[in-house]
Write an enzyme that holds these catalytic residues in place. Structure first.
Site, PDB file in Angstrom:
ATOM      1  N   THR B 198       0.825  -1.196   0.000  1.00  0.00           N
ATOM      2  CA  THR B 198       0.000   0.000   0.000  1.00  0.00           C
ATOM      3  C   THR B 198       0.859   1.246   0.000  1.00  0.00           C
ATOM      4  OG1 THR B 198      -1.591   1.238   1.278  1.00  0.00           O
ATOM      5  CG2 THR B 198      -0.021  -0.032   2.509  1.00  0.00           C
ATOM      6  N   ASN B 410      -0.166  16.964 -11.457  1.00  0.00           N
ATOM      7  CA  ASN B 410       0.846  16.033 -11.938  1.00  0.00           C
ATOM      8  C   ASN B 410       1.576  16.487 -13.185  1.00  0.00           C
ATOM      9  OD1 ASN B 410       0.874  13.849 -10.002  1.00  0.00           O
ATOM     10  ND2 ASN B 410      -1.304  13.771 -10.501  1.00  0.00           N
TER      11      ASN B 410
END
Lengths: 415, 415
Positions: B198, B410
């Site tokens: 994760t 991004n």
């Protein structure tokens, strides 16, 4: 191999007529003035029966036209004469989808006086909206009337959805001293992540070649062209490539492996790779084409897997939009590719018409000029070169940047 | 099982002190005024030695801190006392990464007078930039001095990168009549597509439980929580969850399967599922949380695969941003999930606090009120309910919409 690039798309091959018109298939809500009267349906027809190969989407949801085309080619022993294709409506996930797709084949077959099993049908557009058959019924006689050996553009524009440019490519090649042709048209530009098949693509050739070899060539070349393309990671329900060979070039039929078959495959690669490139460059909202070339892989599958992983990375795609040489994201995407290689041997270069720069060596960052990197990334076609430094296999994958316009187009596509 | 939600995050568990400060780790280019002095490093420390479990990223590129933590826990026999974590720099793909990560452990161990193998180290931020060790060296004595049983928020804010909110969750539960606590903190919010691991997550408990069962519980619950989360399909190089159990609740140690172990796992699920939900909701650029719940699956893996396929679809995510009930994209994503089920039995409903509506029955579209659908999709938490109508297994996957801001963040993250 160098081929002569040829005009004419699907009509570059001898004996193929095409036509395309606006028949009035509506998008569920309101079309824009620009899209309102664009061509929405096309046909193309060979003068003689064609050996036919096809590959289809691996999505469990298969558009009704896919199912009908598959059944038709099974029944006809992979023979076809005509193709009918519409945009604006995918005729998928509708209770009456099969019935409508069959009606399209029947109506065209009747008008052309051919067996309905020799018709290929394809649809692209919104999923899950009932396809109106009336405008198609009215349109078919008109389409047949307008058939012409040079109406490839009318056809190519009729399969466009969110595409901003038509996609056609054709080459001339020689088999046994005889000039042959191979041409295609394709449709983008979203829901594109082909899986053992591709987006909607139609290819014609006048080369004589057996059905078996035709299918073998198509399956082999699809794997290294359309299947190495990703716009957005979404595998469409209506993907299909069909390849029709009518033999009208009058070469000695290719019936076995060898030099002629290799030439044919090279010509097919040339057309399909160029169409793939066009599809990538016109990806929804795209401002830049991204080509990722993996070399030094231990086998072809490894090379493909790594190259695809990079062109599928949303983070990397957004960085390319921002012209940011964030190579860490490239290496990250290489790292999560499900393939076998040593990450500590990986080199990464960035390249465009403005130059080339190394950004990563042996899996570790190296110092580079950010200024030079920005200049390279300001071009509209960017190559990412990944060397796995293992063995000698290589592969190319194609994609595009992730932009505001991708979100805009897809935040409000239906309505 | 209903648990009492508890304040305090990682400090909800008895005997855990934390601290977090700004030590001066810089982003490669210029920080914004808002991020310039945010906490960038934290530690937390247990009063006694902890049994410890951990899972790590499956990315081939592994951040140096991941490698050092793994080695430390191997050497210490899965015992730990302290954690040190920084943001703004991932210390990944650097030639001196291991050296720096080890230095962080050594410096903290020396200051706390504990074995360096009992330190867990984690870093998050930009990949491939040299980590400056000086500010960390100066920061560690300060961090130790500021340790406190209620400085969980100082720590939770120090691991934030593009996160807009801190993520903490804790519960109280009973084992053998004794009150125990389990709390965690997590970091988002991009490069999130966990794979057998994760994003950065730290969990503490004062429950006494053996190392083996601790690892078993963590691996099992990760699979149905963090591994069912996707923000952008990119599996990070620095993913890690650590789970530390110091036994200070003084319950009889859980050493075997049974009711107590089940209670512990439920508490762990409660904390991890809630952190997962927070991570999804605060995904980069996100305006909406998407929960996809698959039911009627033949097994758990099928349910997970289908649910994840939907929350990973860029097209579907963009449609949710546009509040467009384009269910065809949901069915398309269900269709390309690599799992075994009958697409012709699939039902799809859309649900939010504003109501519920059926949009697809038996794999086919059904008529529905677009107005009602728009109302449902205008909420900021959307559930997609997919019934495979096969057997009885179900699973939930979490994601978020794809927005202009994701592209903005991004397109220009590094600089």
């Amino acid at each position: 191999m160098n081929f002569k690039v040829f005009d004419g798309g699907i009509c570059a091959s001898k004996g193929f007529k095409a036509s395309g018109i606006y028949c009035g298939i509506k998008r569920p809500a309101n079309d824009t003035p620009e899209t309102k009267h664009k061509n929405d349906i096309c046909i193309f027809v060979s003068d003689t029966v064609c050996n036919t190969a096809a590959v289809y989407t691996q999505n469990k949801v298969k558009g009704a036209p896919i199912l009908v085309t598959k059944k038709n080619l099974e029944k006809s022993g992979n023979k076809s004469i005509a193709v009918i294709a519409n945009s604006k409506n995918a005729n998928t996930c509708n209770a009456d989808g099969i019935e409508k797709a069959e009606a399209m084949c029947e109506l065209l077959a009747k008008e052309l006086n051919i067996p309905k099993e020799q018709v290929i049908v394809a649809s692209t557009g919104v999923i899950g909206q009932i396809l109106p058959i009336e405008p198609i019924k009215t349109g078919i006689p008109k389409l047949v009337k307008e058939l012409d050996y040079n109406k490839n553009i009318e056809a190519a524009t009729a399969i466009m959805t969110t595409d901003t440019v038509k996609k056609e490519y054709a080459v001339e090649f020689e088999i046994d001293g005889v000039k042959c042709h191979l041409g295609g048209m394709a449709k983008g530009s979203g829901m594109i992540h082909p899986n053992m098949a591709t987006t909607l693509n139609f290819i014609t050739t006048d080369c004589a070649i057996s059905s078996n070899l035709l299918q073998e060539a198509l399956s082999e070349i699809v794997k290294i062209t359309y299947n190495c393309l990703s716009i957005d990671g979404d595998t469409s329900t209506n993907d299909m490539v069909s390849l029709m060979a009518n033999g009208m070039a009058d070469n000695k039929e290719i019936t076995s492996h060898g030099a002629d078959f290799d030439t044919f495959k090279s010509a097919l690669y040339e057309v399909m790779a160029n169409l793939t490139r066009m599809l990538a460059k016109d990806g929804e909202g795209a401002t830049k084409l991204i080509e990722c070339i993996t070399s030094g892989a231990k086998d072809k599958d490894t090379a493909i897997t790594v190259a695809k992983s990079v062109v599928c990375s949303s983070l990397f795609k957004a960085a390319i939009f921002g012209e940011d040489a964030n190579w860490g994201r490239i290496l990250c995407a290489v790292g999560y590719a499900q393939a076998d290689f040593d990450i500590n041997k990986v080199d990464v270069d960035l390249k465009s018409k403005n130059g080339i720069i190394s950004v990563c060596k042996n899996g570790t960052g190296i110092e580079f000029s950010e200024e030079k990197a920005s200049e390279i990334l300001s071009a509209d076609e960017i190559s990412v070169l990944i060397n796995l430094n293992d063995r000698n296999e290589s592969a190319t994958a194609w994609g595009c940047d992730l932009t505001y316009d991708y979100v805009k187009i897809n935040g409000d596509y239906r309505t």
